[in-house]
Design a protein around this motif. Structure first.
Motif, PDB file in Angstrom:
ATOM      1  N   LYS A 288      13.094  -0.424 -22.228  1.00  0.00           N
ATOM      2  CA  LYS A 288      13.313  -1.766 -21.698  1.00  0.00           C
ATOM      3  C   LYS A 288      12.232  -2.690 -22.229  1.00  0.00           C
ATOM      4  N   GLY A 289      12.495  -3.965 -22.183  1.00  0.00           N
ATOM      5  CA  GLY A 289      11.517  -4.941 -22.632  1.00  0.00           C
ATOM      6  C   GLY A 289      10.327  -4.994 -21.696  1.00  0.00           C
ATOM      7  N   GLY A 290       9.140  -5.218 -22.254  1.00  0.00           N
ATOM      8  CA  GLY A 290       7.922  -5.306 -21.447  1.00  0.00           C
ATOM      9  C   GLY A 290       6.798  -4.505 -22.065  1.00  0.00           C
ATOM     10  N   GLY A 291       5.672  -4.509 -21.415  1.00  0.00           N
ATOM     11  CA  GLY A 291       4.516  -3.779 -21.926  1.00  0.00           C
ATOM     12  C   GLY A 291       3.743  -4.621 -22.924  1.00  0.00           C
ATOM     13  N   CYS A 292       2.589  -4.169 -23.318  1.00  0.00           N
ATOM     14  CA  CYS A 292       1.723  -4.948 -24.195  1.00  0.00           C
ATOM     15  C   CYS A 292       2.205  -4.957 -25.647  1.00  0.00           C
TER      16      CYS A 292
ATOM     17  N   SER B 208       4.038   1.808 -23.981  1.00  0.00           N
ATOM     18  CA  SER B 208       4.901   0.841 -24.646  1.00  0.00           C
ATOM     19  C   SER B 208       4.768   0.974 -26.151  1.00  0.00           C
ATOM     20  N   PHE B 209       5.752   0.384 -26.877  1.00  0.00           N
ATOM     21  CA  PHE B 209       5.786   0.503 -28.321  1.00  0.00           C
ATOM     22  C   PHE B 209       6.529  -0.686 -28.907  1.00  0.00           C
ATOM     23  N   SER B 210       6.464  -0.864 -30.217  1.00  0.00           N
ATOM     24  CA  SER B 210       7.261  -1.883 -30.897  1.00  0.00           C
ATOM     25  C   SER B 210       8.153  -1.205 -31.920  1.00  0.00           C
ATOM     26  N   ALA B 211       9.302  -1.838 -32.171  1.00  0.00           N
ATOM     27  CA  ALA B 211      10.267  -1.237 -33.097  1.00  0.00           C
ATOM     28  C   ALA B 211      10.408  -2.083 -34.345  1.00  0.00           C
TER      29      ALA B 211
END
Length: 75
Positions: free
Chosen positions: A30-34, A72-75
């Motif tokens: 889901k969206g969110g996190g640093c 969290s992570f980025s794609a």
């Protein structure tokens, strides 16, 4: 990457037995996190049409970077 130890797997199985009609553990993004995305988890009683079912060895091949806290992570 998500790594599930044998102890975690056993605990999930125990918790699933306590919940009525539970067939598995949903791991979702889901969206969110640093870093923009984060994982969530919930027990599920059904499989949706667009689900990918993984018996063991969960890994997110789309993740390019992860934060220091590991949630969290980025794609």
């Amino acid at each position: 990457m998500i790594t599930m130890t044998a102890i975690a797997e056993q605990k999930i199985r125990e918790l699933m037995q306590e919940e009525q009609d539970t067939i598995g553990l949903r791991v979702y993004v889901k969206g969110g996190g640093c870093h923009g995305y984060q994982y969530g988890m919930a027990f599920e009683s059904r499989v949706a049409e667009d689900d990918t079912v993984i018996e063991k060895g969960i890994k997110n091949p789309q993740a390019k970077t992860a934060c220091g806290c590991g949630s969290s992570f980025s794609a």
